[in-house]
Scaffold this active site. Structure first.
Site, PDB file in Angstrom:
ATOM      1  N   CYS A 197      35.074 -15.857  14.292  1.00  0.00           N
ATOM      2  CA  CYS A 197      34.665 -15.330  12.979  1.00  0.00           C
ATOM      3  C   CYS A 197      34.168 -13.921  13.269  1.00  0.00           C
ATOM      4  CB  CYS A 197      33.552 -16.186  12.382  1.00  0.00           C
ATOM      5  SG  CYS A 197      32.767 -15.457  10.916  1.00  0.00           S
ATOM      6  N   THR A 198      34.590 -12.963  12.456  1.00  0.00           N
ATOM      7  CA  THR A 198      34.264 -11.567  12.774  1.00  0.00           C
ATOM      8  C   THR A 198      32.777 -11.255  12.592  1.00  0.00           C
ATOM      9  OG1 THR A 198      35.001 -10.951  10.555  1.00  0.00           O
ATOM     10  CG2 THR A 198      36.581 -10.695  12.365  1.00  0.00           C
ATOM     11  N   HIS A 199      32.031 -12.170  11.980  1.00  0.00           N
ATOM     12  CA  HIS A 199      30.571 -11.992  11.903  1.00  0.00           C
ATOM     13  C   HIS A 199      29.889 -12.302  13.250  1.00  0.00           C
ATOM     14  CE1 HIS A 199      31.233 -12.185   7.550  1.00  0.00           C
ATOM     15  NE2 HIS A 199      29.976 -11.832   7.357  1.00  0.00           N
ATOM     16  N   SER A 218      35.179 -10.864   4.050  1.00  0.00           N
ATOM     17  CA  SER A 218      34.325 -11.383   2.970  1.00  0.00           C
ATOM     18  C   SER A 218      33.037 -10.559   2.874  1.00  0.00           C
ATOM     19  CB  SER A 218      33.966 -12.838   3.255  1.00  0.00           C
ATOM     20  OG  SER A 218      33.230 -12.915   4.466  1.00  0.00           O
TER      21      SER A 218
HETATM   22  N1  DGL Z   1      34.039 -13.015   8.783  1.00  0.00           N
HETATM   23  C1  DGL Z   1      34.843 -14.068   8.274  1.00  0.00           C
HETATM   24  C2  DGL Z   1      35.629 -14.771   9.323  1.00  0.00           C
HETATM   25  O1  DGL Z   1      36.014 -14.122  10.288  1.00  0.00           O
HETATM   26  C3  DGL Z   1      34.354 -14.884   7.114  1.00  0.00           C
HETATM   27  C4  DGL Z   1      33.024 -15.536   7.169  1.00  0.00           C
HETATM   28  C5  DGL Z   1      32.739 -16.178   5.823  1.00  0.00           C
HETATM   29  O2  DGL Z   1      32.831 -15.479   4.814  1.00  0.00           O
HETATM   30  O3  DGL Z   1      32.478 -17.394   5.776  1.00  0.00           O
HETATM   31  O4  DGL Z   1      35.953 -15.916   9.232  1.00  0.00           O
END
Ligand code: DGL
Length: 267
Positions: free
Chosen positions: A187-189, A11
């Site tokens: 979550c990759t963030h 995203s």
């Molecule tokens: N980086 C994403 C994940 O791993 C999405 C975070 C988002 O857009 O809410 O879930």
């Protein structure tokens, strides 16, 4: 086909944590990254809407001729994987790699007590994708917590400071109180928030992210299918696109991924 890029998307900037690991493990591969920033965050959106957004980004990458798709987003992996495998792998022979199973595998190996915490977006938690991934390992105790403000803060470049710490305490104090010994950054963030997360969880809790394990799956799949890029004289030139504001994405991408980001184009 071996010279074609690997398509990676998220995203926003979170998937760059996966892209970084792919570049480290596969320095000869060219990466084409899309951040769907116009639609970020995916986490609070209905599952069907996220699935449609993710499929449209993957259609774009496939139209551009990628040899592999990496869903570098837990939320999109949780809701779009079966459709993506059907549309790209079965119909077009383009392998699809996701981020949930690599993190779950690593957490099982890492945990001594079997008590594992998962932090992720609301959509990922509600999809129960991690519970499904852990299903094969009996005797685990899973504690889940949605952290809805984490990804939006990272998208604003906020990875430290009082606002982040206030949310981190709100989300993580209850998880810490449960006594988990391993925490999956689902979550990759979230690897970009490792400082704050490990400050609260403490040194005795292992943090597990999907980046390295996913990059290993990319490596394995490319080699098994004979799709890995030949060693070239010059380093590959990567491509970065986003659906929202290109300038702020470029600044964050350079900060989070590094000098491989020369510029960002609008999609
Ligand atoms: N980086 C994403 C994940 O791993 C999405 C975070 C988002 O857009 O809410 O879930």
């Amino acid at each position: 086909m071996n010279d074609a890029p690997i398509g990676i998307f998220d995203s926003g900037v979170g998937g760059l944590t996966v892209a970084r690991a792919v570049l480290d493990q596969l320095p000869h591969e060219q990466v084409f990254y899309i951040g769907d920033t116009a639609n970020a965050p995916y986490g609070p959106k209905p599952l069907g809407a996220v699935r449609a957004m993710a499929m449209s980004v993957m259609d774009e990458l496939v139209d551009e001729g990628v040899k592999m798709l990496v869903i570098a987003c837990n939320t999109a992996s949780a809701v779009a994987l079966p459709d993506a495998r059907e549309r790209y792998e079965v119909k077009h022979g383009i392998p699809v790699i996701e981020v949930i199973r690599p993190a779950a595998r690593r957490a099982v190996l890492q945990s001594r007590t079997g008590k594992i915490g998962i932090i992720a977006t609301k959509a990922t938690i509600e999809s129960r994708a991690y519970e499904d991934a852990f299903h094969v390992t009996p005797g685990l105790e899973i504690v889940t917590k949605a952290c809805p403000m984490f990804a939006p803060l990272v998208e604003k470049g906020v990875t430290s400071g009082p606002e982040l710490m206030a949310y981190a305490h709100e989300y993580l104090d209850p998880v810490k109180a449960e006594g988990v010994d391993t925490l999956v950054l689902g979550c990759t963030h979230y690897p970009l928030l490792t400082g704050a997360i490990s400050y609260i969880m403490g040194d005795d809790v292992s943090l597990v992210s999907s980046a390295e394990g996913t990059a290993r799956d990319v490596y394995k799949t490319l080699v098994n299918l004979g799709l890995d890029a030949p060693q070239a004289a010059r380093p590959p030139r990567h491509k970065f696109q986003c659906t929202g504001d290109t300038r702020s994405f470029r600044d964050l991408a350079q900060r989070f991924l590094g000098p491989e980001v020369k510029g960002v184009e609008a999609l």
